[in-house]
Design a protein around this motif. Structure first.
Motif, short mmCIF file in Angstrom:
data_model
loop_
_atom_site.label_atom_id
_atom_site.label_comp_id
_atom_site.label_asym_id
_atom_site.label_seq_id
_atom_site.Cartn_x
_atom_site.Cartn_y
_atom_site.Cartn_z
N LEU A 559 0.86 -1.19 0.00
CA LEU A 559 0.00 0.00 0.00
C LEU A 559 0.89 1.24 0.00
O LEU A 559 1.39 1.67 1.04
N ALA A 560 1.08 1.80 -1.18
CA ALA A 560 2.01 2.93 -1.34
C ALA A 560 1.47 4.22 -0.76
O ALA A 560 2.21 5.17 -0.56
N ASP A 561 0.16 4.27 -0.47
CA ASP A 561 -0.46 5.51 -0.02
C ASP A 561 -0.19 5.82 1.46
O ASP A 561 -0.46 6.93 1.91
N VAL A 562 0.30 4.84 2.21
CA VAL A 562 0.53 5.04 3.64
C VAL A 562 1.49 6.21 3.84
O VAL A 562 2.63 6.18 3.39
N GLY A 563 1.01 7.25 4.48
CA GLY A 563 1.85 8.42 4.75
C GLY A 563 1.80 9.50 3.70
O GLY A 563 2.32 10.59 3.90
N LEU A 564 1.14 9.22 2.57
CA LEU A 564 1.15 10.20 1.47
C LEU A 564 0.23 11.38 1.74
O LEU A 564 0.47 12.48 1.25
N PHE A 569 4.88 18.71 4.79
CA PHE A 569 5.44 19.11 3.50
C PHE A 569 6.46 18.10 2.99
O PHE A 569 6.83 18.11 1.82
N ARG A 570 6.90 17.18 3.84
CA ARG A 570 7.84 16.15 3.42
C ARG A 570 7.16 14.85 2.97
O ARG A 570 7.84 13.90 2.61
N ALA A 571 5.83 14.79 2.99
CA ALA A 571 5.12 13.53 2.73
C ALA A 571 5.50 12.93 1.38
O ALA A 571 5.84 11.74 1.29
N SER A 572 5.48 13.71 0.33
CA SER A 572 5.80 13.19 -1.01
C SER A 572 7.25 12.73 -1.09
O SER A 572 7.56 11.70 -1.69
N GLU A 573 8.14 13.49 -0.48
CA GLU A 573 9.56 13.13 -0.49
C GLU A 573 9.80 11.80 0.21
O GLU A 573 10.55 10.94 -0.27
N HIS A 603 -0.35 9.89 -8.78
CA HIS A 603 0.43 10.84 -7.97
C HIS A 603 1.87 10.87 -8.49
O HIS A 603 2.48 9.84 -8.76
N TYR A 604 2.42 12.08 -8.62
CA TYR A 604 3.75 12.23 -9.22
C TYR A 604 4.84 11.50 -8.43
O TYR A 604 5.79 10.97 -9.02
N ALA A 605 4.71 11.42 -7.10
CA ALA A 605 5.73 10.72 -6.31
C ALA A 605 5.74 9.24 -6.63
O ALA A 605 6.80 8.60 -6.73
N ILE A 606 4.55 8.66 -6.84
CA ILE A 606 4.43 7.23 -7.17
C ILE A 606 4.87 6.97 -8.60
O ILE A 606 5.62 6.02 -8.88
N MET A 622 10.84 20.65 -5.79
CA MET A 622 11.44 21.95 -5.48
C MET A 622 10.52 23.10 -5.90
O MET A 622 10.47 24.15 -5.23
N LYS A 623 9.78 22.93 -6.98
CA LYS A 623 8.83 23.96 -7.42
C LYS A 623 7.75 24.17 -6.35
O LYS A 623 7.42 25.30 -5.99
N TYR A 624 7.20 23.05 -5.85
CA TYR A 624 6.16 23.14 -4.82
C TYR A 624 6.72 23.75 -3.53
O TYR A 624 6.05 24.56 -2.87
#
Length: 652
Positions: A559-564, A569-573, A603-606, A622-624
């Motif tokens: 489940l890749a969504d855990v924590g997303l 602000f660091r969630a995606s990273e 989602h872009y991180a995934i 970095m843009k965000y």
């Protein structure tokens, strides 16, 4: 008179100052030793901060200053237990993190040497007893006594424990043997120092040479998963040892520590190890080895940054993006920040390694504050291919499972049929993430945090993953007494249960923080999986970083969504790094494949983690960050204000 400034063992801000005590013994009192002192009608432990020789007597000092000067009761240590460099470091950390100096000193030292009353029973040195002969005429001895005498003489010495006690005692009493007592270390490590080093490829060689060119610099080694960063560490260590320098290697997870230690022991012998699975006695021994200069390499977790290592040439911080390098209890230090503080004193190089560097580190490399080194090719194979499975898609719903999709189930079956191994990651501890009552909808929550409690079925307890509160699981609702309680949310223990039902023929191991609490359990699980004694390794984020299992050809994120979606602000990273690292565990020797299960496939991180595209992720994130003025475009600090009186706290 000798006047001592003493820092006492209580880590309260109001007591964060030296207290004066008199010392009148003949032997010298040294800065950095522990002392027993009277304080508030108790005997406590303090740490000598300064030693001041006064020409005046104690009585003259008391009259001049207007208070009674108490005496030091006992000096505990013969020599200082922290050297001058680390003492200066402790003061800098105390000032930087607004922490009492005694808190920093306690953090720096192993449990047996902490300046506290409770540690006094623990600093015991272990000894090995040997027997040696005294040259004499042995004609008067019995045959058995002669036999033992000659055996010891031929071997020059022998362990007392390995011979007949009664015969040895008689020979000692008669003066034919003498007993030698030597310190021994309780942690036994096997070395294979003569093992050959692998030849580096061009990128690895260039990275190594860049580090060796200069000193007092910080390097960021950005290398894709499986690119051979550890090989670069090995070759650099060899070169620094040739120069007479020492090397300190920090690792983020205890699971990774075992594998790296094993690799380094294949090439070097004078190594000290520091991590949480060691006993207090073993930590004490390792600390003494380092203090005495008996080792030139130290490998360990976060707190190893305080190792009393002299003449450092290189500090390596592997998987530098990991959150575990930040201590979450006072003093709230970060290992990299402390490394930079030590760098100012000893002038060594710092090498940060990661496939997914933190945005702050990558931004510093982008600006040129750090020197960027890149490894773009896998050391032995290609990167694994990766498929994203949309858990919201009806075609992926498997009637036999609530967490394993049809695609994943088929992929696991293929690997099991081929006698290949599978690594599965789910970053949720426990069995269920919440418990509710079916009748009244009551939800079990933490009384301190008001957050849902997770069920840990192994211990049959409810735990708060925020503050650590726990209580026994009950059979009835505390509100309406209904026996109908419902578990919700999938966590790792539930996943283990389900995988065992789906693949009854497979041997499944689980590795998470609950399992890792048992001493040496982590090492045993990793060793067994490395030796192909199991088919599937199910784990939390502990198994995502740096581990090298040659027979793993499929890695899965349940489940890749855990924590997303957490408000950070660091969630995606964090998710990008976790997915990228987990995917990278597959195909280290053969072609590999990865599966990402998610309800947020776009989602872009995934998407970028599936492609192992760090560069695009870095630029996108970095843009965000810039729009919102988040780090690395700003600095953030957390201020915590607490009181035992809620009304007083709110009004203030």
């Amino acid at each position: 008179m000798v006047l001592a400034e003493v820092i006492i063992e209580y880590p309260a801000s109001s007591l964060d100052r030296p207290f004066y005590y008199a010392y009148n013994e003949n032997n010298n009192l040294q800065k950095g030793v522990r002392v027993k002192i009277p304080f508030a009608n108790k005997e406590i432990i303090g740490y000598v901060y300064q030693v001041i020789k006064k020409e005046q007597t104690k009585e003259e000092f008391e009259k001049e200053n207007g208070y009674v000067l108490k005496d030091i009761i006992q000096v505990i240590d013969k020599e200082p237990i922290i050297n001058e460099e680390l003492f200066l470091l402790a003061k800098e950390i105390s000032n930087y993190y607004f922490s009492p100096l005694i808190s920093v000193l306690k953090t720096m030292l192993p449990p047996s040497l902490k300046p506290s009353t409770t540690s006094l029973s623990k600093p015991k040195i272990a000894y090995e007893q040997y027997l040696e002969v005294i040259e004499k005429d042995i004609s008067s001895l019995t045959n058995k006594q002669k036999e033992l005498y000659e055996t010891i003489k031929s071997q020059k010495r022998i362990k007392k424990s390995s011979v007949s006690y009664s015969i040895a005692i008689n020979l000692l009493k008669k003066g034919f043997l003498k007993e030698i007592k030597e310190e021994k270390y309780r942690l036994i490590t096997k070395t294979n120092e003569n093992k050959d080093f692998n030849i580096l490829n061009e990128e690895q060689e260039n990275a190594k040479n860049e580090v060796l060119k200069t000193t007092n610099q910080i390097f960021l080694l950005e290398g894709i998963t499986g690119s051979g960063k550890t090989e670069v560490y090995l070759h650099l260590t060899k070169e620094y040892l040739k120069k007479g320098k020492t090397v300190l290697i920090l690792l983020p997870e205890i699971s990774l520590t075992y594998q790296v230690i094993k690799i380094f022991l294949n090439h070097f012998s004078k190594i000290a190890i520091l991590h949480s699975s060691l006993t207090n006695s073993e930590k004490y021994d390792e600390y003494r080895k380092i203090s005495k200069g008996e080792v030139d390499i130290v490998i360990g977790a976060r707190s190893s940054i305080f190792a009393p290592l002299k003449n450092i040439g290189l500090v390596i911080i592997d998987e530098e993006h990991s959150e575990t390098y930040k201590q979450e209890t006072a003093p709230y230090y970060h290992a990299l920040t402390v490394a930079k503080m030590r760098q100012k004193q000893q002038e060594f190089n710092i090498l940060l390694g990661s496939a997914t560097p933190s945005l702050e580190s990558r931004a510093r490399a982008f600006k040129g504050t750090y020197k960027l080194l890149k490894l773009t090719k896998r050391y032995k194979t290609n990167l694994p291919t990766c498929n994203i499975v949309d858990l919201a898609s009806l075609k992926e719903v498997d009637e036999k499972s609530i967490i394993v999709s049809k695609t994943l189930r088929e992929k696991i079956k293929e690997r099991l049929a081929n006698k290949e191994q599978v690594l599965i990651m789910l970053n949720r501890r426990g069995y269920a993430t919440y418990i509710t009552c079916r009748r009244c909808s009551y939800t079990f929550k933490c009384p301190k945090c008001n957050l849902p409690l997770s069920l840990h079925i192994d211990e049959n307890i409810l735990k708060c993953h925020h503050c650590g509160y726990n209580s026994k699981m009950v059979s009835e609702c505390p509100k309406c007494n209904s026996p109908y309680l419902r578990t919700g949310g999938i966590a790792i223990q539930k996943a283990e249960q389900e995988l065992n039902k789906l693949f009854p023929e497979a041997k499944i191991l689980r590795l998470d923080s609950d399992v890792a609490k048992k001493r040496l359990a982590t090492k045993a699980i990793i060793d067994d999986f490395q030796k192909n004694k199991a088919d599937i390794l199910l784990g939390s984020q502990m198994i995502s970083k740096g581990l090298d299992f040659p027979n793993v050809t499929l890695s899965c994120i349940l489940l890749a969504d855990v924590g997303l979606n957490i408000p950070s602000f660091r969630a995606s990273e964090k998710i990008f790094a976790l997915l990228t690292q987990t995917i990278g565990r597959a195909g280290r020797r053969n072609n590999g494949e990865a599966i990402i299960q998610t309800y947020m496939p776009n989602h872009y991180a995934i998407q970028l983690a599936a492609k192992q595209d760090y560069e695009t992720f870095f630029l996108t994130e970095m843009k965000y960050r810039k729009i919102a003025s988040y780090p690395p475009f700003s600095y953030c600090a957390i201020l915590e204000i607490s009181s035992i009186d809620e009304k007083e706290l709110i009004s203030s």
